[in-house]
Design a protein around this motif. Structure first.
Motif, PDB file in Angstrom:
ATOM      1  N   ALA A   1       0.812  -1.212   0.000  1.00 47.58           N
ATOM      2  CA  ALA A   1       0.000   0.000   0.000  1.00 47.58           C
ATOM      3  C   ALA A   1       0.847   1.264   0.000  1.00 47.58           C
ATOM      4  O   ALA A   1       0.346   2.347  -0.325  1.00 47.58           O
ATOM      5  N   ILE A   2       2.112   1.171   0.322  1.00 49.40           N
ATOM      6  CA  ILE A   2       2.968   2.356   0.368  1.00 49.40           C
ATOM      7  C   ILE A   2       3.315   2.858  -1.032  1.00 49.40           C
ATOM      8  O   ILE A   2       3.561   4.051  -1.220  1.00 49.40           O
ATOM      9  N   TYR A   3       3.325   1.986  -2.023  1.00 49.17           N
ATOM     10  CA  TYR A   3       3.723   2.379  -3.376  1.00 49.17           C
ATOM     11  C   TYR A   3       2.783   3.404  -4.024  1.00 49.17           C
ATOM     12  O   TYR A   3       3.258   4.360  -4.634  1.00 49.17           O
ATOM     13  N   PRO A   4       1.465   3.263  -3.903  1.00 54.84           N
ATOM     14  CA  PRO A   4       0.606   4.331  -4.448  1.00 54.84           C
ATOM     15  C   PRO A   4       0.803   5.670  -3.740  1.00 54.84           C
ATOM     16  O   PRO A   4       0.733   6.726  -4.360  1.00 54.84           O
ATOM     17  N   ILE A   5       1.082   5.615  -2.451  1.00 61.75           N
ATOM     18  CA  ILE A   5       1.306   6.846  -1.687  1.00 61.75           C
ATOM     19  C   ILE A   5       2.592   7.516  -2.156  1.00 61.75           C
ATOM     20  O   ILE A   5       2.640   8.734  -2.362  1.00 61.75           O
ATOM     21  N   ILE A   6       3.638   6.735  -2.340  1.00 60.92           N
ATOM     22  CA  ILE A   6       4.909   7.279  -2.832  1.00 60.92           C
ATOM     23  C   ILE A   6       4.730   7.868  -4.231  1.00 60.92           C
ATOM     24  O   ILE A   6       5.231   8.955  -4.529  1.00 60.92           O
ATOM     25  N   SER A   7       3.989   7.176  -5.083  1.00 60.79           N
ATOM     26  CA  SER A   7       3.749   7.671  -6.439  1.00 60.79           C
ATOM     27  C   SER A   7       3.000   9.000  -6.414  1.00 60.79           C
ATOM     28  O   SER A   7       3.329   9.923  -7.164  1.00 60.79           O
ATOM     29  N   LEU A   8       2.003   9.099  -5.570  1.00 53.28           N
ATOM     30  CA  LEU A   8       1.247  10.345  -5.446  1.00 53.28           C
ATOM     31  C   LEU A   8       2.132  11.474  -4.936  1.00 53.28           C
ATOM     32  O   LEU A   8       2.052  12.607  -5.433  1.00 53.28           O
ATOM     33  N   LEU A   9       2.990  11.189  -3.967  1.00 54.77           N
ATOM     34  CA  LEU A   9       3.899  12.212  -3.442  1.00 54.77           C
ATOM     35  C   LEU A   9       4.878  12.697  -4.514  1.00 54.77           C
ATOM     36  O   LEU A   9       5.117  13.899  -4.633  1.00 54.77           O
ATOM     37  N   ILE A  10       5.444  11.757  -5.274  1.00 50.68           N
ATOM     38  CA  ILE A  10       6.361  12.145  -6.358  1.00 50.68           C
ATOM     39  C   ILE A  10       5.637  13.022  -7.372  1.00 50.68           C
ATOM     40  O   ILE A  10       6.152  14.058  -7.810  1.00 50.68           O
ATOM     41  N   PHE A  11       4.436  12.616  -7.759  1.00 46.66           N
ATOM     42  CA  PHE A  11       3.637  13.385  -8.713  1.00 46.66           C
ATOM     43  C   PHE A  11       3.365  14.790  -8.182  1.00 46.66           C
ATOM     44  O   PHE A  11       3.561  15.784  -8.885  1.00 46.66           O
ATOM     45  N   PHE A  12       2.908  14.889  -6.939  1.00 47.71           N
ATOM     46  CA  PHE A  12       2.564  16.182  -6.358  1.00 47.71           C
ATOM     47  C   PHE A  12       3.795  17.069  -6.210  1.00 47.71           C
ATOM     48  O   PHE A  12       3.752  18.255  -6.548  1.00 47.71           O
ATOM     49  N   ILE A  13       4.900  16.523  -5.720  1.00 47.32           N
ATOM     50  CA  ILE A  13       6.122  17.316  -5.524  1.00 47.32           C
ATOM     51  C   ILE A  13       6.655  17.825  -6.860  1.00 47.32           C
ATOM     52  O   ILE A  13       7.065  18.985  -6.980  1.00 47.32           O
ATOM     53  N   PHE A  14       6.643  16.981  -7.886  1.00 47.23           N
ATOM     54  CA  PHE A  14       7.130  17.397  -9.200  1.00 47.23           C
ATOM     55  C   PHE A  14       6.324  18.575  -9.729  1.00 47.23           C
ATOM     56  O   PHE A  14       6.881  19.587 -10.170  1.00 47.23           O
ATOM     57  N   PHE A  15       4.993  18.464  -9.726  1.00 48.28           N
ATOM     58  CA  PHE A  15       4.174  19.537 -10.280  1.00 48.28           C
ATOM     59  C   PHE A  15       4.144  20.771  -9.382  1.00 48.28           C
ATOM     60  O   PHE A  15       4.017  21.894  -9.883  1.00 48.28           O
ATOM     61  N   ALA A  16       4.290  20.608  -8.092  1.00 51.12           N
ATOM     62  CA  ALA A  16       4.394  21.774  -7.206  1.00 51.12           C
ATOM     63  C   ALA A  16       5.697  22.522  -7.480  1.00 51.12           C
ATOM     64  O   ALA A  16       5.713  23.756  -7.549  1.00 51.12           O
ATOM     65  N   ALA A  17       6.800  21.787  -7.669  1.00 49.31           N
ATOM     66  CA  ALA A  17       8.082  22.424  -7.986  1.00 49.31           C
ATOM     67  C   ALA A  17       8.027  23.095  -9.359  1.00 49.31           C
ATOM     68  O   ALA A  17       8.550  24.203  -9.536  1.00 49.31           O
ATOM     69  N   LEU A  18       7.401  22.447 -10.317  1.00 51.59           N
ATOM     70  CA  LEU A  18       7.259  23.036 -11.646  1.00 51.59           C
ATOM     71  C   LEU A  18       6.431  24.315 -11.589  1.00 51.59           C
ATOM     72  O   LEU A  18       6.774  25.321 -12.216  1.00 51.59           O
ATOM     73  N   PHE A  19       5.345  24.296 -10.839  1.00 55.35           N
ATOM     74  CA  PHE A  19       4.512  25.486 -10.677  1.00 55.35           C
ATOM     75  C   PHE A  19       5.302  26.602 -10.009  1.00 55.35           C
ATOM     76  O   PHE A  19       5.237  27.763 -10.444  1.00 55.35           O
ATOM     77  N   PHE A  20       6.076  26.275  -8.981  1.00 53.77           N
ATOM     78  CA  PHE A  20       6.894  27.275  -8.295  1.00 53.77           C
ATOM     79  C   PHE A  20       7.907  27.885  -9.255  1.00 53.77           C
ATOM     80  O   PHE A  20       8.107  29.100  -9.270  1.00 53.77           O
TER      81      PHE A  20
END
Length: 69
Positions: free
Chosen positions: A16-35
């Motif tokens: 169950a940790i893998y979907p959470i890690i994937s979501l975090l990577i996705f969110f961090i990438f797009f948050a950094a791109l937006f910044f």
């Protein structure tokens, strides 16, 4: 189709940790791109946006020089 994927994965401990890690990577990438987009200098954005046009203009000038000579 999903049962062939879901069945074997349910037997793995801690899967169950893998979907959470994937979501975090996705969110961090797009948050950094937006910044980066928000904080980018306007001069840099304008300079980079003109690069393809400058190359096209230079190519046209070179082809004109060749036809004149």
């Amino acid at each position: 189709m999903l049962k062939y994927v879901k069945g074997p994965l349910e037997s793995i401990d801690g899967v169950a940790i893998y979907p959470i890690i994937s979501l975090l990577i996705f969110f961090i990438f797009f948050a950094a791109l937006f910044f980066w987009v928000v904080t980018a200098r306007k001069e840099y954005i304008n300079e980079v946006s003109q690069l393809p046009l400058e190359k096209e203009e230079a190519d046209q000038e070179n082809s004109l020089d060749l036809t004149i000579n």
